[in-house]
Design a protein around this motif. Structure first.
Motif, PDB file in Angstrom:
ATOM      1  N   LEU A  82       0.833  -1.207   0.000  1.00  0.00           N
ATOM      2  CA  LEU A  82       0.000   0.000   0.000  1.00  0.00           C
ATOM      3  C   LEU A  82       0.864   1.253   0.000  1.00  0.00           C
ATOM      4  CD1 LEU A  82      -2.731   1.430   0.120  1.00  0.00           C
ATOM      5  CD2 LEU A  82      -2.629   1.219   2.617  1.00  0.00           C
ATOM      6  N   THR A  83       1.889   1.275   0.840  1.00  0.00           N
ATOM      7  CA  THR A  83       2.788   2.436   0.880  1.00  0.00           C
ATOM      8  C   THR A  83       3.465   2.627  -0.468  1.00  0.00           C
ATOM      9  OG1 THR A  83       3.145   2.218   3.254  1.00  0.00           O
ATOM     10  CG2 THR A  83       4.832   3.412   2.005  1.00  0.00           C
ATOM     11  N   ALA A  84       3.925   1.550  -1.073  1.00  0.00           N
ATOM     12  CA  ALA A  84       4.577   1.644  -2.384  1.00  0.00           C
ATOM     13  C   ALA A  84       3.609   2.203  -3.429  1.00  0.00           C
ATOM     14  CB  ALA A  84       5.101   0.280  -2.812  1.00  0.00           C
ATOM     15  N   ARG A  85       2.350   1.757  -3.406  1.00  0.00           N
ATOM     16  CA  ARG A  85       1.366   2.277  -4.370  1.00  0.00           C
ATOM     17  C   ARG A  85       1.095   3.757  -4.131  1.00  0.00           C
ATOM     18  NH1 ARG A  85      -2.111  -2.586  -3.378  1.00  0.00           N
ATOM     19  NH2 ARG A  85      -3.344  -1.112  -2.184  1.00  0.00           N
ATOM     20  N   GLU A  86       0.998   4.153  -2.868  1.00  0.00           N
ATOM     21  CA  GLU A  86       0.747   5.568  -2.560  1.00  0.00           C
ATOM     22  C   GLU A  86       1.904   6.444  -3.025  1.00  0.00           C
ATOM     23  OE1 GLU A  86      -0.029   5.343   1.660  1.00  0.00           O
ATOM     24  OE2 GLU A  86      -2.190   5.206   1.335  1.00  0.00           O
ATOM     25  N   SER A 100       4.061   5.687  -5.376  1.00  0.00           N
ATOM     26  CA  SER A 100       4.041   5.644  -6.837  1.00  0.00           C
ATOM     27  C   SER A 100       3.026   6.641  -7.385  1.00  0.00           C
ATOM     28  CB  SER A 100       3.710   4.229  -7.318  1.00  0.00           C
ATOM     29  OG  SER A 100       3.790   4.151  -8.716  1.00  0.00           O
ATOM     30  N   ASP A 101       1.855   6.688  -6.792  1.00  0.00           N
ATOM     31  CA  ASP A 101       0.841   7.659  -7.216  1.00  0.00           C
ATOM     32  C   ASP A 101       1.352   9.093  -7.076  1.00  0.00           C
ATOM     33  OD1 ASP A 101      -0.942   5.638  -7.820  1.00  0.00           O
ATOM     34  OD2 ASP A 101      -2.149   5.903  -6.012  1.00  0.00           O
ATOM     35  N   MET A 102       2.051   9.374  -5.986  1.00  0.00           N
ATOM     36  CA  MET A 102       2.609  10.713  -5.792  1.00  0.00           C
ATOM     37  C   MET A 102       3.650  11.027  -6.862  1.00  0.00           C
ATOM     38  SD  MET A 102       3.046  11.108  -1.697  1.00  0.00           S
ATOM     39  CE  MET A 102       2.504   9.658  -0.846  1.00  0.00           C
ATOM     40  N   LEU A 103       4.485  10.034  -7.174  1.00  0.00           N
ATOM     41  CA  LEU A 103       5.526  10.248  -8.182  1.00  0.00           C
ATOM     42  C   LEU A 103       4.929  10.470  -9.571  1.00  0.00           C
ATOM     43  CD1 LEU A 103       8.111   7.564  -6.991  1.00  0.00           C
ATOM     44  CD2 LEU A 103       8.279  10.062  -6.717  1.00  0.00           C
ATOM     45  N   VAL A 104       3.831   9.794  -9.876  1.00  0.00           N
ATOM     46  CA  VAL A 104       3.128  10.049 -11.134  1.00  0.00           C
ATOM     47  C   VAL A 104       2.604  11.482 -11.136  1.00  0.00           C
ATOM     48  CG1 VAL A 104       1.087   9.449 -12.523  1.00  0.00           C
ATOM     49  CG2 VAL A 104       2.560   7.635 -11.605  1.00  0.00           C
ATOM     50  N   GLY A 105       2.094  11.930 -10.005  1.00  0.00           N
ATOM     51  CA  GLY A 105       1.612  13.308  -9.896  1.00  0.00           C
ATOM     52  C   GLY A 105       2.698  14.338 -10.141  1.00  0.00           C
ATOM     53  N   VAL A 106       3.913  14.042  -9.709  1.00  0.00           N
ATOM     54  CA  VAL A 106       5.039  14.956  -9.943  1.00  0.00           C
ATOM     55  C   VAL A 106       5.267  15.147 -11.437  1.00  0.00           C
ATOM     56  CG1 VAL A 106       7.561  15.195  -9.738  1.00  0.00           C
ATOM     57  CG2 VAL A 106       6.212  14.473  -7.758  1.00  0.00           C
ATOM     58  N   VAL A 107       5.153  14.060 -12.191  1.00  0.00           N
ATOM     59  CA  VAL A 107       5.397  14.129 -13.635  1.00  0.00           C
ATOM     60  C   VAL A 107       4.187  14.696 -14.370  1.00  0.00           C
ATOM     61  CG1 VAL A 107       5.968  12.789 -15.704  1.00  0.00           C
ATOM     62  CG2 VAL A 107       7.082  12.267 -13.527  1.00  0.00           C
ATOM     63  N   GLU A 108       3.006  14.368 -13.908  1.00  0.00           N
ATOM     64  CA  GLU A 108       1.807  14.855 -14.586  1.00  0.00           C
ATOM     65  C   GLU A 108       1.567  16.347 -14.353  1.00  0.00           C
ATOM     66  OE1 GLU A 108      -0.180  13.268 -16.824  1.00  0.00           O
ATOM     67  OE2 GLU A 108       1.418  11.777 -16.710  1.00  0.00           O
ATOM     68  N   ARG A 120      -4.226   4.632 -13.523  1.00  0.00           N
ATOM     69  CA  ARG A 120      -5.255   4.942 -12.522  1.00  0.00           C
ATOM     70  C   ARG A 120      -4.641   4.728 -11.160  1.00  0.00           C
ATOM     71  NH1 ARG A 120      -8.517   6.785 -15.876  1.00  0.00           N
ATOM     72  NH2 ARG A 120      -9.991   5.603 -17.098  1.00  0.00           N
ATOM     73  N   SER A 121      -4.928   5.630 -10.266  1.00  0.00           N
ATOM     74  CA  SER A 121      -4.456   5.462  -8.896  1.00  0.00           C
ATOM     75  C   SER A 121      -4.966   4.134  -8.370  1.00  0.00           C
ATOM     76  CB  SER A 121      -4.956   6.604  -8.014  1.00  0.00           C
ATOM     77  OG  SER A 121      -4.628   6.359  -6.669  1.00  0.00           O
ATOM     78  N   SER A 122      -4.072   3.375  -7.773  1.00  0.00           N
ATOM     79  CA  SER A 122      -4.466   2.075  -7.238  1.00  0.00           C
ATOM     80  C   SER A 122      -4.804   2.145  -5.769  1.00  0.00           C
ATOM     81  CB  SER A 122      -3.332   1.067  -7.462  1.00  0.00           C
ATOM     82  OG  SER A 122      -2.147   1.561  -6.891  1.00  0.00           O
ATOM     83  N   VAL A 123      -4.754   3.340  -5.207  1.00  0.00           N
ATOM     84  CA  VAL A 123      -5.045   3.519  -3.796  1.00  0.00           C
ATOM     85  C   VAL A 123      -6.511   3.901  -3.657  1.00  0.00           C
ATOM     86  CG1 VAL A 123      -4.493   4.839  -1.727  1.00  0.00           C
ATOM     87  CG2 VAL A 123      -2.685   4.256  -3.353  1.00  0.00           C
TER      88      VAL A 123
END
Length: 179
Positions: free
Chosen positions: A55-59, A61-69, A167-170
């Motif tokens: 769960l922490t890894a997915r969260e 990862s979602d944040m890192l995608v947000g940095v690029v997006e 898609r966010s997996s969280v």
């Protein structure tokens, strides 16, 4: 930035933990060798261990995608792929103490680390530019280099774009009404 003292490989390993769903995989330098008979001998996979929860890894990862997006990493975008990554711009400490040299100038290290495709990571890259000469912000210096290297790697390894968008997996937090 300035307070972190790790090698590029150590930093990339941290990103790989996130890309691997929270599991550390010992890096290896050699994928395989060819023996005297011309037979390929795969190198053994390194030791693994869980470092953070899935769960922490997915969260993260979602944040890192947000940095690029939508953050400082937009120059690392790659059409058709979700990229997870982060910029880093740090002033370099000077031998005399502090961050300014004898002439009052700052010196920088610009970094971008990440992985792609974010939903099924196949490639991780870290770009470290020591004392960049054309600007110093990682968003302008290191992120575009990441994108160029990643595009090449994705083509080289024949990694197709994902069929579905990232898609966010969280799961979204539930909010209870307060009476």
């Amino acid at each position: 930035g300035q307070g972190i003292a790790v090698t590029a490989l150590q930093m990339l390993n941290a990103y790989n933990v996130i890309a691997n769903g929270g599991v550390y995989v010992e890096p290896r330098l050699v994928l395989a060798t060819i023996d005297g008979d011309g037979v390929r001998q795969d190198a053994p996979i390194g030791a693994t261990r869980r470092v953070v929860s899935e769960l922490t890894a997915r969260e993260v990862s979602d944040m890192l995608v947000g940095v690029v997006e939508a953050g400082t990493g937009t120059n690392a975008r790659i059409d058709g792929y979700a990229v997870a990554g982060k910029t880093g711009t740090a002033r370099k400490p000077q031998p005399n103490g502090g961050y300014q040299d004898a002439d009052g100038n700052y010196h920088y290290v610009s970094t971008f680390a990440g992985f792609v495709p974010a939903q099924d990571p196949q490639l991780s890259i870290i770009v470290v530019v020591d004392e960049p000469s054309n600007g110093f912000y990682a968003s302008q210096v290191a992120a575009p280099v990441f994108a160029e290297l990643a595009r090449f790697g994705l083509r080289q390894f024949r990694v197709p774009p994902p069929a579905l968008p990232y898609r966010s997996s969280v799961p979204a937090p539930t909010v209870e009404a307060v009476p």
